[in-house]
Write a protein that holds these residues in place. Structure first.
Motif, PDB file in Angstrom:
ATOM      1  N   GLY A 116       0.868  -1.222   0.152  1.00  0.00           N
ATOM      2  CA  GLY A 116       0.076   0.072   0.034  1.00  0.00           C
ATOM      3  C   GLY A 116       0.765   1.164   0.164  1.00  0.00           C
ATOM      4  O   GLY A 116       0.339   2.354   0.268  1.00  0.00           O
ATOM      5  N   ARG A 128       1.236   3.376  -5.868  1.00  0.00           N
ATOM      6  CA  ARG A 128      -0.130   3.368  -6.368  1.00  0.00           C
ATOM      7  C   ARG A 128       0.490   2.475  -7.771  1.00  0.00           C
ATOM      8  O   ARG A 128       1.352   2.943  -8.517  1.00  0.00           O
ATOM      9  N   ASP A 169      -7.899  -4.110  -1.020  1.00  0.00           N
ATOM     10  CA  ASP A 169      -7.284  -3.536  -1.815  1.00  0.00           C
ATOM     11  C   ASP A 169      -6.194  -2.597  -1.083  1.00  0.00           C
ATOM     12  O   ASP A 169      -6.438  -1.676  -0.577  1.00  0.00           O
ATOM     13  N   GLY A 183      -4.386  -0.194  -2.044  1.00  0.00           N
ATOM     14  CA  GLY A 183      -4.529   1.262  -2.276  1.00  0.00           C
ATOM     15  C   GLY A 183      -5.433   1.869  -1.373  1.00  0.00           C
ATOM     16  O   GLY A 183      -4.960   2.874  -1.614  1.00  0.00           O
ATOM     17  N   ASP A 184      -6.323   1.351  -0.835  1.00  0.00           N
ATOM     18  CA  ASP A 184      -7.148   2.157  -0.041  1.00  0.00           C
ATOM     19  C   ASP A 184      -7.589   1.485   1.321  1.00  0.00           C
ATOM     20  O   ASP A 184      -8.691   1.996   1.855  1.00  0.00           O
ATOM     21  N   ALA A 185      -6.874   0.535   1.505  1.00  0.00           N
ATOM     22  CA  ALA A 185      -7.027  -0.015   3.148  1.00  0.00           C
ATOM     23  C   ALA A 185      -6.655   1.143   4.139  1.00  0.00           C
ATOM     24  O   ALA A 185      -6.001   1.752   4.059  1.00  0.00           O
ATOM     25  N   GLY A 186      -7.423   0.288   5.322  1.00  0.00           N
ATOM     26  CA  GLY A 186      -7.106   1.417   6.249  1.00  0.00           C
ATOM     27  C   GLY A 186      -6.433   1.150   7.350  1.00  0.00           C
ATOM     28  O   GLY A 186      -5.481   0.069   7.112  1.00  0.00           O
ATOM     29  N   ARG A 245      -3.536  -2.450   8.151  1.00  0.00           N
ATOM     30  CA  ARG A 245      -2.153  -1.892   8.228  1.00  0.00           C
ATOM     31  C   ARG A 245      -1.629  -2.777   9.702  1.00  0.00           C
ATOM     32  O   ARG A 245      -0.432  -3.233   9.606  1.00  0.00           O
TER      33      ARG A 245
END
Length: 282
Positions: A54, A57, A69, A71-74, A78
């Motif tokens: 992440g 991009r 995904d 790219g937009d995981a919170g 993490r």
């Protein structure tokens, strides 16, 4: 239920201007697997790993890591991964114990600090400032910070750089411990003996694409490649390449002048196979 696949990548692409660093990579990593990503410098390994983490991009393709995904995981996602990057952040002014304890406080269920420090072989240096450690010892701190959060998935990018042989073997045991506990490991390394010792499966990447995939024993047809048989007889040292070494051995056993005590049978090493694979794609 635990998903069967920890990482699923299809058609991954990343370009920098006209240069395609990653040109359509497909990967699938099973939950609990130790998976090695091999390739020469510039092959696209680090870019691929950074996208999976992440931190970068992508330009195309689909990526799912632990079901999300990247790219937009919170933040919750993490907390489920651990990262040991090639160039980790420096904690030079902190002691080893302080650095590990500080990061442990950011996770919901971290490993005990003393346990982590012991796992990476730094118990005797726990009160020493990170900035005063040797390069190999500082790399062990990086590993400690990567595993303190008890991650489900660990990214290890060239983790044993700077380790002496004994430290590397100790680290291998740590990987086996993490794997036995159920963690999924994605490893990049230039040490082929490391990949062979640790990986359940591996892929070789060259010029941003996957050129081979398999187990360490079967990669690139190793398991069925011709064997080289060497022995001595009355005429001297003999060498023969054959796809049927068992048949040749039976013939030699029946020969009166073959000295079987000198006989050796070898197949291509993982290094031989790897060099052939990347050589075809340079």
């Amino acid at each position: 239920m635990v998903p069967m696949t920890a990482i699923e990548v299809r058609g991954l692409r990343k370009s920098y201007g006209a240069h395609a660093a990653v040109a359509g990579i497909d990967l699938s990593v099973a939950t609990g697997e130790v998976f090695a990503l091999l390739g020469p410098n510039g092959a696209g390994k680090t870019t691929t790993v950074e996208i999976l983490e992440g931190h970068r991009r992508r330009n195309g393709g689909s990526v799912r890591v632990l079901g999300a995904d990247p790219g937009d995981a919170g933040r919750a996602w993490r907390a489920r991964i651990g990262i040991v990057a090639q160039n980790a952040a420096d904690s030079g002014d902190l002691t080893v114990e302080e650095a590990v304890r500080h990061l442990a406080g950011m996770y919901p269920r971290p490993r005990p600090v003393a346990e982590v420090i012991d796992l990476v072989g730094l118990a005797e240096h726990r009160r020493q400032r990170v900035g005063t450690l040797s390069g190999g010892q500082r790399r062990r701190v990086d590993v400690a910070l990567g595993i303190v959060g008890r991650p489900e998935l660990v990214f290890l990018d060239e983790p044993t750089t700077g380790f002496d042989p004994a430290a590397r073997r100790q680290f291998w045991q740590l990987i086996r411990t993490l794997s036995a506990e159920g963690a999924t490991i994605l490893l990049t390394t230039h040490y082929l003996d490391e990949a062979e010792a640790l990986a359940d499966r591996l892929v070789v990447v060259a010029r941003g694409t996957v050129v081979a995939e398999g187990t360490p024993a079967t990669l690139g047809g190793r398991a069925t490649a011709e064997a080289t048989v060497t022995w001595r007889d009355a005429t001297g040292t003999r060498t023969e390449r054959t796809a049927d070494p068992d048949g040749l051995l039976r013939r030699l056993a029946a020969a009166a002048d073959a000295d079987l005590s000198t006989l050796t049978v070898t197949r291509p090493t993982l290094e031989d196979t790897y060099l052939a694979l990347i050589g075809e794609n340079r």
